[in-house]
Structure formats: structure tokens, C-alpha cells
Design a protein around this motif. Structure first.
Motif, mmCIF file in Angstrom:
data_model
loop_
_atom_site.group_PDB
_atom_site.id
_atom_site.type_symbol
_atom_site.label_atom_id
_atom_site.label_comp_id
_atom_site.label_asym_id
_atom_site.label_seq_id
_atom_site.Cartn_x
_atom_site.Cartn_y
_atom_site.Cartn_z
ATOM 1 N N GLY A 277 12.478 -39.429 -30.887
ATOM 2 C CA GLY A 277 12.134 -40.212 -29.704
ATOM 3 C C GLY A 277 11.294 -39.351 -28.792
ATOM 4 O O GLY A 277 10.089 -39.246 -28.949
ATOM 5 N N LEU A 278 11.956 -38.707 -27.829
ATOM 6 C CA LEU A 278 11.287 -37.751 -26.963
ATOM 7 C C LEU A 278 11.559 -36.336 -27.463
ATOM 8 O O LEU A 278 12.500 -36.104 -28.213
ATOM 9 N N CYS A 279 10.743 -35.395 -27.017
ATOM 10 C CA CYS A 279 10.842 -34.040 -27.535
ATOM 11 C C CYS A 279 11.391 -33.067 -26.508
ATOM 12 O O CYS A 279 11.635 -31.901 -26.822
ATOM 13 N N SER A 280 11.612 -33.543 -25.277
ATOM 14 C CA SER A 280 12.167 -32.709 -24.222
ATOM 15 C C SER A 280 13.031 -33.576 -23.320
ATOM 16 O O SER A 280 12.722 -34.756 -23.097
ATOM 17 N N ALA A 281 14.106 -33.000 -22.811
ATOM 18 C CA ALA A 281 15.005 -33.694 -21.883
ATOM 19 C C ALA A 281 15.616 -32.669 -20.950
ATOM 20 O O ALA A 281 15.813 -31.505 -21.313
ATOM 21 N N PHE A 282 15.933 -33.095 -19.744
ATOM 22 C CA PHE A 282 16.556 -32.184 -18.788
ATOM 23 C C PHE A 282 17.935 -31.780 -19.282
ATOM 24 O O PHE A 282 18.702 -32.599 -19.796
ATOM 25 N N ASP A 283 18.259 -30.505 -19.088
ATOM 26 C CA ASP A 283 19.495 -29.923 -19.610
ATOM 27 C C ASP A 283 20.630 -30.113 -18.593
ATOM 28 O O ASP A 283 21.052 -29.164 -17.927
ATOM 29 N N PHE A 284 21.130 -31.336 -18.486
ATOM 30 C CA PHE A 284 22.223 -31.607 -17.556
ATOM 31 C C PHE A 284 23.500 -30.842 -17.918
ATOM 32 O O PHE A 284 24.147 -30.277 -17.028
ATOM 33 N N PRO A 285 23.915 -30.799 -19.202
ATOM 34 C CA PRO A 285 25.119 -30.010 -19.505
ATOM 35 C C PRO A 285 24.979 -28.549 -19.094
ATOM 36 O O PRO A 285 25.915 -27.948 -18.564
ATOM 37 N N GLY A 286 23.801 -27.965 -19.317
ATOM 38 C CA GLY A 286 23.569 -26.585 -18.907
ATOM 39 C C GLY A 286 23.571 -26.428 -17.405
ATOM 40 O O GLY A 286 24.093 -25.443 -16.862
ATOM 41 N N ARG A 287 23.010 -27.390 -16.703
ATOM 42 C CA ARG A 287 22.959 -27.323 -15.245
ATOM 43 C C ARG A 287 24.356 -27.244 -14.648
ATOM 44 O O ARG A 287 24.613 -26.476 -13.718
ATOM 45 N N SER A 311 27.818 -20.202 -22.091
ATOM 46 C CA SER A 311 27.963 -21.480 -22.784
ATOM 47 C C SER A 311 26.884 -22.487 -22.422
ATOM 48 O O SER A 311 26.858 -23.593 -22.965
ATOM 49 N N VAL A 312 25.981 -22.126 -21.489
ATOM 50 C CA VAL A 312 24.855 -23.000 -21.168
ATOM 51 C C VAL A 312 24.113 -23.406 -22.441
ATOM 52 O O VAL A 312 23.700 -24.556 -22.609
ATOM 53 N N PHE A 313 23.954 -22.448 -23.356
ATOM 54 C CA PHE A 313 23.159 -22.721 -24.546
ATOM 55 C C PHE A 313 23.980 -23.272 -25.709
ATOM 56 O O PHE A 313 23.420 -23.656 -26.729
ATOM 57 N N SER A 314 25.296 -23.308 -25.560
ATOM 58 C CA SER A 314 26.114 -23.780 -26.672
ATOM 59 C C SER A 314 25.900 -25.248 -26.958
ATOM 60 O O SER A 314 26.018 -25.696 -28.105
ATOM 61 N N THR A 315 25.578 -26.022 -25.942
ATOM 62 C CA THR A 315 25.390 -27.464 -26.144
ATOM 63 C C THR A 315 24.126 -27.779 -26.934
ATOM 64 O O THR A 315 24.010 -28.861 -27.501
ATOM 65 N N HIS A 316 23.200 -26.844 -26.989
ATOM 66 C CA HIS A 316 21.931 -27.120 -27.657
ATOM 67 C C HIS A 316 22.094 -27.319 -29.159
ATOM 68 O O HIS A 316 21.211 -27.882 -29.811
ATOM 69 N N SER A 317 23.223 -26.861 -29.702
ATOM 70 C CA SER A 317 23.455 -27.051 -31.134
ATOM 71 C C SER A 317 23.642 -28.530 -31.483
ATOM 72 O O SER A 317 23.558 -28.901 -32.652
ATOM 73 N N ALA A 318 23.875 -29.370 -30.464
ATOM 74 C CA ALA A 318 24.021 -30.807 -30.703
ATOM 75 C C ALA A 318 22.674 -31.498 -30.881
ATOM 76 O O ALA A 318 22.629 -32.669 -31.283
ATOM 77 N N PRO A 320 18.617 -32.098 -32.269
ATOM 78 C CA PRO A 320 17.808 -31.882 -33.474
ATOM 79 C C PRO A 320 16.816 -30.743 -33.267
ATOM 80 O O PRO A 320 16.599 -30.275 -32.133
ATOM 81 N N GLU A 321 16.217 -30.300 -34.342
ATOM 82 C CA GLU A 321 15.364 -29.113 -34.296
ATOM 83 C C GLU A 321 14.174 -29.274 -33.364
ATOM 84 O O GLU A 321 13.692 -28.294 -32.783
ATOM 85 N N HIS A 322 13.687 -30.502 -33.178
ATOM 86 C CA HIS A 322 12.492 -30.690 -32.357
ATOM 87 C C HIS A 322 12.776 -30.661 -30.858
ATOM 88 O O HIS A 322 11.854 -30.706 -30.042
ATOM 89 N N ALA A 323 14.036 -30.574 -30.448
ATOM 90 C CA ALA A 323 14.415 -30.661 -29.039
ATOM 91 C C ALA A 323 13.964 -29.429 -28.258
ATOM 92 O O ALA A 323 14.153 -28.297 -28.693
#
Length: 689
Positions: A277-287, A311-318, A320-323
Motif C-alpha cells: 500500500g504505502l511505503c512509509s507511516a508515522f511510528d506511533f508505537p515508537g513515539r 524497544s522503540v525498534f522492536s515493533t518494526h519486526s511487524a 513488511p520489508e518495504h516499510a
């Protein structure tokens, strides 16, 4: 902390109309339209370039009154409500001086109304005209051209999921159907999707804008976003302008606002590898983790450990690779960091700690992997005086003091009006404000010169101070930077070996230019209270950082033990429950009983990560024998080390663990004593050999 009870979950319920109220949920992805969306891969070149973005966000109507002929005069929040396009034009030199290379303004399209909601721009009627309360098309063109002349990108704010009725037709005669969530069912009326493709492309072609921030993006089906994104990319490739003496194309960057958890962001913004869909999104969980670490979140919860920050970056594992997540601390719907400090009774603007915490949070953002966004006023530690005392005021909406628009106060730019232009009040920063502003400018300079910071490969460095000091090794090509952040209010000294950080020579402090030399193969790095440091590895070793020492010994580290048919002393299934799995008791994180009072889980971690967790049964309760965590004061898990655990009284606090690299890890819990009062044992997290 338990994210099911956190403010980010509350945002799912209460944040749907926060950007100005338009539309609500509307079931954006709930239907199955009779339409097959075309799949388009993310343009790798665009989103690699986008990682360089340092975006400065302004709330248009609340920012700077540059032209008294264009005012709203009323709106949500405590500002003068006279902000306009000329005010942004007048501020471009200032924004550039902060080290920002892009500006995003909240919607500027004609809303043709007289309500407070219209001033936000988030409920428009004419997508192809500039709101006369903000300025003219000529001023919009000047803004874009002047930004480009300074080497800065311009991002518009697109509301493609809701609008007012009787929308003005596009130049091609298209209109969207419905008054709410109109892109959801293109099978019924394909003109709706084509209308928004035309909107998104029009301003790229007409003004040369460089992309869109997409409001409440969950309202639009993820497949439709792929088609809109492709339309923007095509328009960008067909348009040129001059920047830094070169003829270039608009960037074509799109970023989603989905104020939800990572699983929903993954589903509703990023889509799948097969149909992005989109390739970038604001990182609310990290914020939320950032503000928990340096203040409190809006609900009042906090966790000031370095493990929580990691743990800011731990959510990024959810994802896809293009995110390509976009990091931020505040925006027009959230509470400013200064007000959150006061809400948590941590520090006031007249205290040095208030300013140290602002510096620390912004330093972490400067080291964030991916594009970043700053909200106006945060660079001077802005806050609403007395707001912390207003949180229980049920009439706060009447005076503009509710959480979702408290941050919409008047812009403060050095040398420009602080209120109505005709009042003659000019802003001059005080000593603390100027110091923070200069520090952020320095950080942005460092970030721009070190690709390791904005796009480098991250490796966590684990030390004995892991509970207090966040430590990253970041690598991009031959550029290697160490980022350390002391989250505590006392000075800390970290000792690491040359092999551990992959260094053959000195470390250079990128802020002070001071050098740190090794002695007997070790470096001592000192950090003051709440201090962050950016250290260039002057002579990186070819081998890179050595993450050895994370493999333990003995039965707790044995990844090959067979399961036992016996029932363990706990008497029921035990799980590793944490922020990495939504605190759920899921089979993928269930420990198997091995006999001899030992429970183990072998899990294949897909990437480096960090998270908080505890060993617990499926049902939360106050039964003291059913939940265990590290009983050391730091509550930090040192990999490959046997650690004591004890029962948790009440709600407890989770253990923090940093996984420095992908691979199989064993999570072990051995119960030495299951007595209801003094239950205790040992544990280990170890990488499997």
C-alpha cells in the motif's frame, strides 16, 4: 508495560477524529469492494532518499500571522488562529537554520465554512483551491519555490478518506461519492479513486510539491493507496524544478497517519509484499516509548529504563520489508513533551532537568533510522502554561485545552510576531530556549553528515549499564557512529572493548570533537545525567562489532533438551508475555516443561530487537506463584547469564531484554521454590550455539 492498557490503544478509540474530526472510522478496510486494485512495488530509490528527510511540521492556522488579510480568527487550541501561508514563507530561513530539509503544513485547501473545524483544514470542500483564510495560489506557489531554492522539500497534507458534502469537481469533472470514507467502494463508483489520484497528482504537477502526509489513512483501502502512490510517483517523474543548482524531480514521498499499534499499521498502511500500500507511516508505537522514556505518555504511564527506549525498534519486526517508518515525538493531536513532563510531575520549565529531557528525546530522534518529523515549537521546549492542571477539567474543549489540540498554540519564530501581526509582539528566545534550539540545529547537522544515523544498520551493544544506557552501533558503508543515551538522572560510565564496538582507534565525539582513546583494548565512555553522545568510530575494524558473549552455559542455555511428559511445579502453561507479542499468551511463545523444574522456549528471532516481558500463565491474576521476573534492581536481562527471578507482587514491572542480532534464542525459567509466599528460581536468555 501492558500495551493493551496504554494510551496508544486508547488512541484507537478516541483518536479517530483527532485530526480535526472528519469522518470517524468508517470501516476503511472492513469491506470487500468489487474491484481489483493494481499492485505496485515501492520505489526503492524514493524511499532510500526519504530516509534523509528532516521534516518540520506546522499547524497552518496556529503558526505565524504573516498576512493580516488572511485569518481564521477562531479555531481549536490556544493560538491566535491567524496563521497563513505568508507566515510559513517568512519562517523558511528559520526552519532551514534548524537543520530541517522539509516542511509539512496541515491542510490548506478551501473549506468554505465558519466552524472551528474548518480552521484545521481537515474537512475540505474544494481540493483544488487554496483556502482564502490561509492565502492565495500565488502565495502557495511562492512557498514551494522559496523552499526549493533553499534546498528544502514541501509536503502537503491530504485528507482522502473524508470531506464535506458537495465537493467541487476536479478539473477533469470527477467527484467522490459519499460524505465519509469515499474510497472504500470503488467497485460502486470508480470515479472516487480516480478523483483522489487526480488530487494527489494535481499539486505535484501544478506546484511541484514533494509528497503527501495522509490523514487517517486507515479510511482508505490499502490497495487504493498503492494506486494513489503510483499516480504521485508518475506525476513526480514528469515534473522538474531546480534545487541546489540542479534540475530534479519532486521526491514523491507519501507517509501515512495511522494512530494505532504496529499490527494495524502493518495491515492498513504497508499492506503486503505482494500488494504494497504505502511505503512509509508515522511510528506511533515508537513515539509512545520515547515519551514514556523521557516524560510520561498521555495516560500518565512511564518507563524510564534504557530497555524501554531500545524497544522503540522492536515493533518494526511487524512490518513488511518495504516499510520505512517515520520517527517523531509530537504533533498537532498529541501533548507536547514539556506538558507531558509536567503531567508526570517530573520537571518544570524553570528547572534544568526539563531542558535536559528535551535534549535527550531529540537526540534519540536524531539517531533514528528513517525519516524524522519535528513539530513546531518543540525546538524551544514549548508548552502551555498550567495545562497539567487542566487535565480533569471537563470544560477544557471550550477553552481549547483538551489533549487532542492543546499543542495547537501560537508559533514562536525568532524575530517574527508571536500573535496577531498587528500587535507588534516579536518573539525572542530566552537562554534555555536558544540553547535547546542550537543543540537541535547541531544534531541535524551531525545527522545530515552521517548516513549511519539515518539509514545505518543497527547493532545493539550490551553492557553492564544496559538498564540505564541505550547503546547502538550504526553502520552505513565506511561511516560508523556509536549512539549512547543515558536515561537516568545520574552520571554513568560505560566500559566496552575494542572488539565489542569494532574499533581499531579513537572515538570522536561529533558534538564536542573530543577524542576517546582506548587503554588496554578498552574504552571508558562517560555520560552525564540524561546525556546522549554521538561517537564516530574513526578506524572501524573489518569484522564489525563482536556480539559474542550472548551464549550461555549449562542446562539453561541448552537449546536441545527434550520435553517432559510430567507436569511442572507451576501446574499450568507458562508463556513469555511482553511488548513483542502484545502481552498475549500465544502458542509461539509458550515454554515447554523439560523436567527438573525447568521450562524453556526456543524462538527464532527474525531481527535485532528489544522488548519488555515476563514469564506468566495465560490468565493474569494476583496469584504470586504464576508470574516471574528478574529480581535484580535493574530488571535488565544480561544475555547468556544466569539471573535470579522471583514472584511478582501486584502488577509488577517487566524485564527488559535486548536481542542484538537475528537467530535462535532459548528463554529458560527454572523454579527452585514454588512456595506461594517465597516462590523463586533462576532464568536465562541465551543465543543457541
Amino acid at each position: 508495560m501492558n500495551w493493551s492498557k496504554s494510551a496508544i490503544s486508547m488512541a484507537v478509540v478516541f483518536g479517530l477524529s483527532a485530526c480535526g474530526g472528519g469522518g470517524g472510522d468508517g470501516g476503511g478496510n472492513g469491506g470487500t469492494p468489487d474491484y481489483e486494485y493494481q499492485a505496485y512495488a515501492c520505489d526503492a530509490e524514493i524511499y532510500e532518499k526519504a530516509k534523509e528527510l528532516r521534516i518540520y511540521q506546522v499547524m497552518t492556522e496556529a503558526f505565524i500571522d504573516g498576512d493580516s488579510n488572511h485569518d481564521y480568527n477562531d479555531g481549536y487550541g490556544t493560538s491566535h488562529h491567524k496563521g497563513d501561508l505568508q507566515g510559513i514563507i517568512d519562517s523558511l530561513d528559520y526552519i532551514q537554520s534548524l537543520g530541517m530539509n522539509a516542511v509539512w503544513m496541515t491542510p490548506i485547501f478551501d473549506s468554505e465554512g465558519d466552524s472551528k473545524l474548518d480552521a484545521t483544514g481537515y474537512f475540505t470542500r474544494n481540493y483544488f483551491a487554496i483556502d482564502p483564510n490561509f492565502g492565495t495560489i500565488e502565495q502557495a506557489r511562492t512557498l514551494v519555490n522559496e523552499a526549493h531554492a533553499r534546498g528544502m522539500y514541501v509536503i502537503f497534507d491530504g485528507v482522502f478518506g473524508h470531506h464535506k458534502g458537495n465537493v467541487t469537481p476536479s478539473p477533469n469533472g470527477l467527484t467522490p461519492s459519499g460524505s465519509d470514507n469515499p474510497v472504500s467502494y470503488p467497485g460502486t463508483d470508480n470515479d472516487t479513486l480516480e478523483f483522489y489520484k487526480e488530487v494527489a497528482s494535481y499539486w505535484v504537477t501544478e506546484l511541484g510539491i514533494d509528497g503527501w502526509r495522509l490523514d487517517q489513512a486507515y479510511q482508505v483501502p490499502v490497495g487504493a493507496w498503492g494506486e494513489i502512490r503510483k499516480a504521485v510517483e508518475d506525476a513526480s517523474k514528469a515534473t522538474t524544478y531546480t534545487m541546489n543548482g540542479e534540475t530534479v524531480n519532486p521526491m514523491g514521498y507519501l507517509v501515512a497517519e495511522i494512530w494505532r499499534g504496529e499490527s494495524e499499521i502493518a495491515e492498513q498502511a504497508y499492506g503486503t509484499t505482494e500488494q504494497p500500500g504505502l511505503c512509509s507511516a508515522f511510528d506511533f508505537p515508537g513515539r509512545y516509548r520515547i515519551v514514556q522514556s523521557y516524560a510520561v505518555e498521555e495516560s500518565g504511564g512511564n518507563n524510564h529504563s534504557a530497555g524501554n527506549l531500545a524497544s522503540v525498534f522492536s515493533t518494526h519486526s511487524a512490518y513488511p520489508e518495504h516499510a520505512v517508518p517515520n520517527g517523531f515525538i509530537s504533533n498537532h493531536d498529541l501533548v507536547r513533551l514539556g506538558d507531558l513532563q509536567q503531567r508526570g510531575n517530573i520537571a518544570e520549565p524553570n528547572e534544568s532537568e526539563y531542558w535536559l529531557r528535551h535534549k535527550a528525546a531529540n537526540a534519540f530522534l536524531a539517531a533514528y533510522s528513517g525519516p524524522i518529523t519535528f513539530y513546531y515549537g518543540e525546538e524551544i521546549g514549548d508548552e502551555v502554561p498550567g495545562f497539567a492542571d487542566q487535565e480533569d477539567n471537563t470544560t477544557c474543549a471550550a477553552v481549547g485545552l483538551c489533549d487532542d489540540h492543546v499543542a495547537r498554540n501560537s508559533g514562536k519564530v525568532e524575530g517574527l510576531p508571536t500573535g496577531a501581526r498587528t500587535n507588534g509582539d516579536i518573539f525572542t528566545a530566552n537562554t534555555e530556549q536558544a540553547d535547546l534550539r542550537d543543540y537541535i540545529s547541531t544534531l541535524m547537522q551531525i545527522r545530515s553528515e552521517n548516513p549511519a544515523l539515518y539509514k545505518g544498520e543497527r547493532t545493539a551493544i550490551v553492557t553492564d549499564e544496559a538498564v540505564n544506557v541505550y547503546f547502538d552501533h550504526k553502520l552505513s558503508g565506511d561511516n560508523v557512529v556509536l549512539f549512547l543515551a543515558n536515561t537516568s538522572t545520574s552520571a554513568k560510565t560505560v566500559t566496552v572493548s575494542d572488539a565489542q564496538i569494532g574499533s581499531n582507534g579513537d572515538l570522536k565525539d561529533l558534538v564536542s570533537d573530543a577524542l576517546i582513546s582506548q587503554a588496554s583494548g578498552e574504552y571508558e565512555i562517560t555520560l552525564g545525567a540524561l546525556e546522549s553522545r554521538f561517537l564516530e568510530v574513526v578506524d572501524p575494524s573489518p569484522e564489525g562489532p563482536d556480539t559474542g558473549g550472548i551464549v550461555g552455559e549449562g542446562e539453561l542455555a541448552d537449546c536441545t533438551l527434550p520435553d517432559s511428559s510430567e507436569v511442572g511445579p507451576i501446574g499450568e502453561d507458562v508463556f513469555a508475555r511482553g511488548s513483542h507479542n502484545g502481552w498475549a499468551a500465544v502458542d509461539s511463545h509458550k515454554l515447554n516443561y523439560k523436567g527438573n523444574n525447568l521450562y524453556q522456549l526456543v524462538f527464532d528471532e527474525p531481527s535485532d530487537t528489544a522488548f519488555g516481558f515476563k514469564y506468566a500463565v495465560a490468565e493474569w491474576s494476583d496469584d504470586s506463584t504464576k508470574r516471574f521476573e528478574v529480581s535484580t534492581p535493574s530488571q535488565t536481562v544480561v544475555l547468556g547469564t544466569t539471573l535470579p527471578v522471583s514472584r511478582i507482587e501486584g502488577s509488577g514491572k517487566e524485564m527488559n531484554v535486548t536481542i542484538p542480532e537475528a537467530g535462535k534464542y532459548v528463554y529458560s525459567l527454572k523454579i527452585d521454590n514454588a512456595d506461594p509466599v517465597s516462590a523463586a528460581g533462576t532464568m536465562m536468555v541465551s543465543k543457541c550455539e
